[in-house]
Design an enzyme around this catalytic site. Structure first.
Site, PDB file in Angstrom:
ATOM      1  N   ASP A 386      23.098  -5.039  -2.768  1.00  0.00           N
ATOM      2  CA  ASP A 386      22.458  -6.046  -1.928  1.00  0.00           C
ATOM      3  C   ASP A 386      20.954  -5.817  -1.964  1.00  0.00           C
ATOM      4  OD1 ASP A 386      22.176  -8.084   0.035  1.00  0.00           O
ATOM      5  OD2 ASP A 386      22.084  -6.559   1.591  1.00  0.00           O
ATOM      6  N   PHE A 524       6.107 -27.239   5.446  1.00  0.00           N
ATOM      7  CA  PHE A 524       6.519 -26.560   4.220  1.00  0.00           C
ATOM      8  C   PHE A 524       7.887 -27.047   3.771  1.00  0.00           C
ATOM      9  CE2 PHE A 524       9.366 -23.329   2.596  1.00  0.00           C
ATOM     10  CZ  PHE A 524       8.692 -22.864   1.478  1.00  0.00           C
ATOM     11  N   ASP A 665      19.433 -14.387  -0.952  1.00  0.00           N
ATOM     12  CA  ASP A 665      18.066 -14.870  -0.877  1.00  0.00           C
ATOM     13  C   ASP A 665      17.756 -15.814  -2.038  1.00  0.00           C
ATOM     14  OD1 ASP A 665      15.947 -14.809   0.860  1.00  0.00           O
ATOM     15  OD2 ASP A 665      15.762 -12.636   0.779  1.00  0.00           O
ATOM     16  N   ARG A 767      21.412 -16.527  -4.143  1.00  0.00           N
ATOM     17  CA  ARG A 767      22.074 -17.563  -3.352  1.00  0.00           C
ATOM     18  C   ARG A 767      23.586 -17.437  -3.411  1.00  0.00           C
ATOM     19  NH1 ARG A 767      18.804 -18.635  -0.162  1.00  0.00           N
ATOM     20  NH2 ARG A 767      19.088 -20.837   0.166  1.00  0.00           N
ATOM     21  N   LYS A 773      29.974 -12.632  -4.066  1.00  0.00           N
ATOM     22  CA  LYS A 773      29.629 -11.260  -4.444  1.00  0.00           C
ATOM     23  C   LYS A 773      30.880 -10.516  -4.898  1.00  0.00           C
ATOM     24  CE  LYS A 773      25.631 -10.612  -1.362  1.00  0.00           C
ATOM     25  NZ  LYS A 773      25.030  -9.752  -0.308  1.00  0.00           N
ATOM     26  N   ASP A 793      24.398  -3.072   3.240  1.00  0.00           N
ATOM     27  CA  ASP A 793      24.197  -2.604   4.613  1.00  0.00           C
ATOM     28  C   ASP A 793      24.647  -3.596   5.663  1.00  0.00           C
ATOM     29  OD1 ASP A 793      22.122  -4.487   4.155  1.00  0.00           O
ATOM     30  OD2 ASP A 793      20.957  -3.596   5.769  1.00  0.00           O
ATOM     31  N   ASP A 797      28.102  -7.876   2.970  1.00  0.00           N
ATOM     32  CA  ASP A 797      28.387  -7.020   1.815  1.00  0.00           C
ATOM     33  C   ASP A 797      29.784  -6.408   1.874  1.00  0.00           C
ATOM     34  OD1 ASP A 797      25.675  -7.364   0.942  1.00  0.00           O
ATOM     35  OD2 ASP A 797      25.069  -5.872   2.427  1.00  0.00           O
TER      36      ASP A 797
END
Length: 1177
Positions: A386, A524, A665, A767, A773, A793, A797
């Site tokens: 991660d 933004f 992310d 992403r 995962k 962590d 995960d």
């Protein structure tokens, strides 16, 4: 409709404040355990797992055979006692491991369950209950937001445990429930929710609320999922929709799997081989018995008659077969498994006791939470990590800046050595004392009122969406950590952001309060990659301040800034910022004419009210006013890595361990971290971004990757190294799997994706959801047959930690769920280096040497019976005394081999870290495999042959000192047994690489114990007490008192040991000669400064919509926005909330439905070396 059919839920019906109604559907409660067993399932499940070991099942069969007196020449207790001992010890160990990992979530929360509001434990929460959450509290279950302390039912959450992102996200309750803020109203709420059944889709929720004869649509923007943390919201109420194992987080966690090491699996295969070999020996001896009985045995029937049930020589051979199966069973002694479990337990304690893996700041030591996987740590080939909280600290630091062509740094470098004093910010009473800065020249420029420097920090203090809170001291609540770092930097340099309303922003500039009128926020998003604000200063001037990605800002600058742009670009790319992998932003401003701004605002008001193409028209207006800006400079934010991360990754890479980063992310953030920790370097000349809308597009980018490598083959082949694998390693390609959705993991694309990824030096998957995962880890496990390790962590995960062969949890900032699901845990990523290269390599090395020696000594011990069978008429008579057979493995030879398996090491821990290539034999499975097993057994067979025939030949020739012959079998047995104990003791001494006091004590002590027991059990005294159990009376005394017997023992020992010594000598000599040309070179693991021609990605992890949120004032307390609107400001559209909540969040992992917007096309053109497609469902 009923929600369950054969326990398959079709839809969910939840009624508020109605437990009796909801209990009819038998929904899961909120109790979650991470254990495999309970008091009822422990015994059957544990026994089932233990008897998956072929050896345990094998010994159970032997036990059954031994209770048959016609075929057993050994007592049944010789097998049942060790078997029960093994099962009990293993069961206790498994129960202990499971108890350590067991946790029931019983954290306190305020829960509305009964006619009053009271504290309840998490595990007592039920579906349909209305619960109250408070600020900074974890969400206990998946709940539908009803109301909150914020206006309009808004609340803010952090989803780091779901997608790894620390930026805040907004949720809003239905308008009809947003005013249910009182206990009485909540008690009267009787709405019913009909929604989808439990699933693992974090970004989707579909349902309907039925209340007061009306129905209201529900989506994911109204849900608070378990694992989120409530932020910047005093309180909120919600109704529990999914609880416990049915929450979306737990649906992504996967099931706890029984993990076994590759050595365990190999031992199962070897046991089958040995069993087949045992059957072959039994068949040979049984055939021998049949022939012997036909030819010779009939001559002895007068005084050795057959038993009544023996009808023929063939039947005698059949019984002899089973007798020899029992006698020769010690080729796989059951003590092997007891010894293996003891070794694993000892290795686990060594990990727990390692002070170099203790993190004093958190008072956290490394912990081996399982004892079954230690040697697997020495064979890892793939690490899946991660990013957030594992590689990074989740701390953003303002590191450098470039203002008007001058660079300033905020951390210690060669320019500012360690003894340089920190800048004194005492001139600013509002400074953040945690902020450290070492370049005094920037403070001096502030004090000298340098216009460019002041405008630079004024921009940072004005252009943001941060909310201030005055508690004991000034606290900033930032939507992203990047913004918090920038505003904090401006605060320390005298431009303190103090307060905001929907129409004003108040700063404290060098001690003076200055209020700016906020005219507009140009929000933004990922297409614009910038945000701007338009303000009117006290002098009446209208200014536009903008910050964003450097490439975006530079395209919109006035020609007068060209020279400054070149200087700043040089700072960004080569000299300073990119060399550290920092997250950069460029800053610019523009003076606006009053008349022009009034015309532009009218256009903005019109565009914000149109129905069709509203977003496109707003984007065009933003683009229009943001042209012709003047450059101020650039900032660089460091996403602080954990200590030692780059060095650890470099060291593990030298050990040929491939590291894949799997993060929720976005691509730019992940690439920044990749550069920071040296996973990505500028010599990596090809970057592939696998992404696309359709299966065909993903196929095309795969083909492009293969084509690129194929085109490069000839140029590299001309240098002489045409091997394709080597070429790819030389090219050091990098693979980014962006928005890894269903297409990349389609069955037909899985092999292509995996092959291309394995050709690359670095792989980063962005992403990805928690379940994806786990799918990536499973993909590698299934196709590469390599040992995998997953480290993380957070709760997001857990799924990959459970899926990988080895799961490692970091006890960090995101709770303990990853630790509780892991096999090993510690506090810092850098400890992974020591866990693998030291403890893992040692465990594998020790276990392999232990197994090789164990099989050797037991073949040497057992096969003596085989040779003896040819001289005893194949009668299944044992060579040794029955007590020697019982005690050989558990007393005479157990402790020396345990000492070797616990303490042996070929090199110390410093050299293990200094030379990472020493780790590679474990990956290649060189130290113990089928070939090594064959060599060990061959050595054992040869030793058994010599152990039998040297004494046999000697006894046929030599005589005692009084002239009589050695004619008794008992003296022969004692001689062979003594020779065996001495030979295996000498051999383990030669096999030991690292001698300790324990090794000396166990080896010499075992020899002493052997002789003490031998003389005691063959003494007159014990024979007098147990005459039938100890028939070898006086044999040891009479036999070992003869010098010729000791000469035979010495000769046997030398002949058995010398061949192994010669082979070892020749092997070492060959290695020395081969390494003289190229010895092991010490790898330099120091972090190398990156000199890059590639700019780092922009530091902005915003979520679109916060501009409208602030300017509307709906996220502010009513007392804060009570002032009247400024007459010169035109409000935005009143339906901003609906617009914001309809937009899909392109930054958060909880929404994976990117639909190919213009942002994606623009992103694909930002780098000429990047092949980009987008991937969606």
């Amino acid at each position: 409709m009923t929600v369950c059919s054969f326990f398959v839920e079709k839809e969910r019906r939840v009624k508020a404040n109605a437990r009796d109604y909801n209990d009819k559907f038998s929904y899961a409660d909120n109790r979650i355990k991470t254990s495999k067993y309970n008091i009822f399932t422990f015994l059957p499940i544990n026994l089932f797992e233990q008897f998956q070991r072929v050896a345990n099942a094998y010994f159970l069969v032997l036990l059954i055979l031994q209770v048959i007196p016609e075929i057993s020449s050994l007592s049944w207790f010789t097998t049942i006692v060790p078997l029960v001992l093994v099962l009990v010890i293993t069961a206790v160990k498994d129960a202990t491991d499971d108890y350590v990992s067991q946790v029931v979530y019983i954290l306190q929360l305020v829960c509305f369950l009964f006619p009053s509001l009271q504290n309840e434990k998490w595990m007592n929460v039920r579906v349909g209950d209305i619960i109250k959450l408070e600020n900074n509290q974890f969400v206990a279950a998946d709940i539908l937001l009803l109301c909150s302390s914020e206006p309009y039912g808004l609340c803010y959450i952090e989803t780091a445990e779901l997608d790894g992102e620390t930026n805040l996200k907004v949720r809003q309750a239905l308008t009809v429930t947003s005013d249910l803020g009182s206990i009485s109203k909540l008690m009267d709420f009787d709405g019913e929710v009909i929604c989808e059944p439990p699933n693992n889709k974090l970004d989707k929720f579909t349902g309907t609320l039925y209340w007061r004869d009306n129905k209201y649509p529900l989506d994911n923007e109204k849900m608070l999922l378990r694992g989120c943390v409530l932020r910047n919201t005093e309180w909120c109420f919600g109704i529990v929709i999914f609880a416990g194992l049915q929450t979306k987080l737990m649906q992504n966690c996967g099931r706890t799997k029984f993990k076994r090491t590759s050595i365990d699996k190999l031992m199962n295969t070897l046991v089958l081989w040995i069993f087949a070999f045992l059957i072959c020996m039994g068949v040979i001896l049984a055939i021998g018995n049949t022939i012997w009985e036909n030819w010779i045995g009939r001559n002895f029937e007068v005084f050795l008659p057959w038993d009544e049930f023996q009808s023929s020589a063939v039947f005698s051979g059949f019984l002899t077969f089973w007798s020899y199966i029992i006698i020769l069973n010690t080729v796989v002694p059951i003590s092997l498994y007891v010894s293996v479990e003891v070794l694993r337990l000892g290795h686990s304690f060594f990990i727990n006791w390692d002070r170099k893996m203790y993190y004093s700041q958190m008072d956290t030591a490394a912990e081996a939470r399982t004892t079954t996987l230690n040697e697997e740590l020495g064979q890892v080939e793939f690490i899946f990590s991660d990013k957030t909280g594992t590689l990074t600290q989740n701390i953003m630091v303002f590191s450098k800046c470039s203002i008007n062509g001058q660079t300033y740094v905020t951390f210690l470098t060669s320019t500012f050595p360690q003894k340089t004093a920190c800048v004194d910010f005492s001139f600013n009473p509002l400074c953040d004392r945690r902020f450290k800065f070492y370049d005094c020249s920037l403070v001096e420029a502030i004090k000298l009122e340098d216009p460019a420097v002041q405008e630079f920090f004024r921009l940072l203090a004005l252009c943001h969406t941060v909310m201030p809170e005055e508690k004991r001291h000034l606290v900033y609540q930032a939507q992203s950590p990047d913004e918090g770092a920038l505003v904090t930097a401006a605060r320390n340099f005298g431009f303190v952001f103090r307060a905001r309303t929907p129409e004003t922003v108040t700063l404290c500039e060098m001690g003076r309060a200055v209020t700016y009128q906020l005219l507009a926020i140009l929000d933004f998003n990922n297409v614009r990659k910038r945000m701007s604000v338009i303000v009117r200063n006290p002098q009446g001037q209208i200014k536009l301040y903008s910050k964003g990605a450097d490439t975006i800002i530079f395209e919109r600058l006035d020609p007068s800034s060209d020279d400054l742009m070149c200087t700043t670009s040089e700072h960004l790319s080569v000299r300073e910022f990119a060399g550290e992998g920092l997250r950069t932003l460029a800053l610019a401003y523009k003076d606006l004419d009053e008349d022009y701004f009034e015309v532009w605002m009218k256009k903005l008001l019109f565009a914000s009210t149109v129905i069709e193409n509203r977003e496109d028209q707003l984007a065009d207006l933003y683009e229009e006013i943001e042209q012709g800006m003047k450059l101020l400079g650039a900032t660089a934010i460091e996403d602080k890595l954990q200590e030692g991360v780059p060095e650890t990754i470099a060291c593990l890479s030298l050990a040929d361990i491939k590291i894949w980063v799997l993060t929720g992310d976005k691509l730019e953030t992940a690439m920044n971290i990749g550069y920071s920790c040296n996973m990505l370097r500028d010599d990596m000349n090809e970057v592939f971004v696998i992404s696309g809308h359709t299966l065909l597009e993903v196929q095309h980018v795969h083909d492009a990757g293969w084509k690129c490598y194929t085109v490069m083959l000839p140029s590299v082949a001309s240098t002489g190294g045409w091997c394709y694998r080597k070429v790819v390693i030389c090219l050091t390609g990098v693979l980014h799997v962006s928005a890894l959705q269903a297409h990349a993991l389609e069955p037909q694309l899985e092999p292509i994706l995996l092959d291309l990824a394995c050709l690359c030096k670095t792989v980063i998957c962005c992403r990805v959801t928690p379940m994806q995962k786990a799918q990536v880890v499973e993909l590698v496990k299934r196709h590469k047959k390599a040992v995998t390790l997953a480290i993380g962590d957070g709760a997001n995960d857990v799924s990959m930690i459970k899926t990988a062969h080895i799961g490692v949890g970091i006890s960090g900032q995101e709770g303990m769920q990853a630790v509780l699901a892991s096999d090993y845990s510690f506090a810092q990523f850098r400890y992974l280096q020591r866990l693998l290269l030291v403890h893992g390599r040692w465990s594998y090395f020790r276990m392999c040497n232990f197994l090789g020696y164990f099989f050797y000594k037991n073949f040497a011990f057992t096969l003596v019976h085989f040779w003896y069978g040819f001289f005893c008429g194949f009668s299944a008579q044992t060579v040794y005394d029955q007590w020697f057979i019982t005690l050989f493995n558990i007393v005479y030879t157990s402790l020396p081999v345990l000492a070797m398996g616990l303490f042996d090491q070929d090199v110390n821990d410093q050299n293990s870290l200094r030379y990472p290539s020493l780790y590679k034999p474990g990956q290649q499975n060189l130290l113990f495999n089928k070939r090594q097993f064959f060599l060990c057994t061959l050595q054992g067979m040869a030793t058994s042959f010599l152990l039998f025939f040297i004494p046999y030949g000697a006894f046929s020739l030599m005589v005692k000192e009084d002239g009589s012959h050695f004619s008794d079998q008992q003296a022969f047995a004692v001689t062979i047994a003594t020779s065996l104990v001495i030979v295996v003791s000498v051999q383990i001494g030669l096999d030991t690489h690292y001698w300790t006091a324990v090794n000396h004590f166990f080896i010499w002590g075992s020899l002493t114990v052997y002789f003490a027991i031998l003389f005691a059990m063959q003494s007159d005294g014990i024979f007098g007490i147990f005459p039938s159990n100890f028939p070898y009376i006086g044999t040891a005394r009479n036999c070992l008192s003869e010098k010729s017997v000791w000469l035979v023992i010495l000769l046997t020992t030398v002949v058995c040991v010398v061949p192994g010594l010669v082979v070892s000598f020749l092997r070492v000599r060959h290695l020395q000669q081969s390494r003289r040309k190229q010895g092991p070179q010490e790898q330099n693991l120091r972090r190398v400064r990156r000199t890059s021609s590639r700019r780092s990605a922009y530091a902005f992890s915003h979520q679109q919509g916060y501009g409208e949120l602030i300017t509307s004032g709906k996220n502010m307390r009513m007392s804060t926005v009570s002032s009247a609107r400024s007459p010169g400001r035109t409000p935005h559209s009143s339906n901003w909330i609906e617009n914001m909540l309809k937009r899909k969040n392109e930054v958060s992992c909880v929404s994976f439905e990117s639909k190919g917007s213009p942002e994606e096309q623009q992103e694909s053109n930002t780098d000429s070396k990047t092949t980009t497609l987008r991937l969606t469902d």
